[in-house]
Design an enzyme around this catalytic site. Structure first.
Site, short mmCIF file in Angstrom:
data_model
loop_
_atom_site.label_atom_id
_atom_site.label_comp_id
_atom_site.label_asym_id
_atom_site.label_seq_id
_atom_site.Cartn_x
_atom_site.Cartn_y
_atom_site.Cartn_z
N GLY A 4 0.82 -1.20 0.00
CA GLY A 4 0.00 0.00 0.00
C GLY A 4 0.86 1.25 0.00
N ASN A 5 0.24 2.38 -0.26
CA ASN A 5 0.96 3.65 -0.26
C ASN A 5 -0.03 4.80 -0.19
OD1 ASN A 5 0.36 3.79 -3.35
ND2 ASN A 5 1.73 2.02 -3.13
N GLY B 165 8.57 0.10 0.81
CA GLY B 165 8.95 -1.07 1.59
C GLY B 165 9.29 -0.83 3.04
N SER C 164 7.69 5.36 -2.89
CA SER C 164 6.87 4.20 -3.27
C SER C 164 7.05 3.86 -4.74
CB SER C 164 5.39 4.50 -2.99
OG SER C 164 4.56 3.53 -3.60
N GLU D 155 4.85 3.01 -6.64
CA GLU D 155 3.69 3.51 -7.39
C GLU D 155 3.74 5.02 -7.62
OE1 GLU D 155 2.05 1.52 -8.86
OE2 GLU D 155 1.81 -0.34 -7.72
N HIS E 127 -3.83 4.10 -1.50
CA HIS E 127 -3.82 2.82 -2.20
C HIS E 127 -3.72 1.69 -1.18
CE1 HIS E 127 -2.98 -0.48 -4.79
NE2 HIS E 127 -1.67 -0.53 -4.52
N HIS F 171 -4.71 -2.71 -0.15
CA HIS F 171 -4.89 -4.08 -0.63
C HIS F 171 -5.93 -4.78 0.25
CE1 HIS F 171 -0.55 -4.20 -2.49
NE2 HIS F 171 -1.31 -3.23 -2.98
N HIS G 104 -4.65 -6.81 -7.82
CA HIS G 104 -3.74 -5.94 -7.07
C HIS G 104 -4.42 -5.31 -5.86
CE1 HIS G 104 -0.33 -2.72 -7.47
NE2 HIS G 104 -0.72 -2.84 -6.21
#
Length: 220
Positions: free
Chosen positions: A31-32, A49, A77, A79, A98, A100, A162
């Site tokens: 996620g971010n 990470g 990130s 993304e 974002h 999951h 995703h």
């Protein structure tokens, strides 16, 4: 550029990042979260990470519109291209979350749109949450796929195989989009056990969405 710039924004970003972890919308380091900040094309985004419980406000990465890191000792990130692409195309959007989350991601894996079956989904999101075609995470192709599905006014999108992306004028709005999309997906899956789903009519969705803009107590 001074790494201590945008301290309030950094704290707000950290708060939302840790909230998506504590609420179970993400696990591990996935996620971010990002936030548009003042200045031409500037954005703060969570580092790549990093354990959410270990993050600090100063760890948020500041970038310009060309993905150049202006402040931050960690990599941004993966993304980042996706977030920057949205900010460039959608000037009214100032925050992106974002996640999951389990139920929304189930829809993303099945490549099925999340329907508007709840009034709160109509109010907060205002449209079914469509699935963007699959592309590798962090790729320019993923950014292009997502932008195409979001168009000019969509506030949420599923990323095939995703996760979920929520957009807002600020961080709490973007988080709320994700929370409501996840709740809607969960109820949709449970409801299918009982029978077919019944989505709200387009005119009711529009009415609910418009009324929600004036919902709550006005500030003095």
């Amino acid at each position: 550029m001074n790494r201590l710039q945008y301290q309030q924004e950094r704290k707000e970003l950290l708060q939302i990042a840790q909230e998506i972890f504590s609420s179970g919308l993400v696990s591990g380091t996935w996620g971010n979260v990002s936030l548009r900040v003042s200045g031409p094309g500037l954005m703060l985004i969570t580092p790549s990470g990093m354990d959410y419980n270990q993050m600090e406000a100063e760890d948020m990465v500041l970038l310009d519109g060309e993905e150049k890191v202006l402040a931050g000792k960690y990599k941004p990130s993966v993304e980042t291209p996706l977030h920057l692409g949205i900010y460039k195309k959608r000037p009214e959007i100032n925050a992106i979350v974002h996640v999951h989350s389990l139920y929304a991601t189930a829809f993303a894996v099945a490549r099925q749109n999340i329907p508007v079956i709840l009034e709160e989904a109509a109010q907060v999101i205002g449209h079914e949450v469509r699935v963007a075609p699959y592309a590798l995470c962090g790729s320019q192709q993923l950014a292009e796929n997502v932008l195409k599905v979001l168009g000019k006014d969509k506030r949420a999108v599923l990323l095939a195989n995703h996760g979920l992306l929520g957009l807002g004028g600020n961080l709490p709005e973007a988080l709320r989009v994700c929370l409501v999309a996840e709740r809607t997906a969960r109820i949709a899956i449970y409801s299918r056990v009982l029978g077919p789903l019944h989505s709200l009519r387009a005119e009711d969705i529009l009415s609910l969405r418009q009324a929600f803009r004036n919902y709550g107590q006005k500030k003095d």
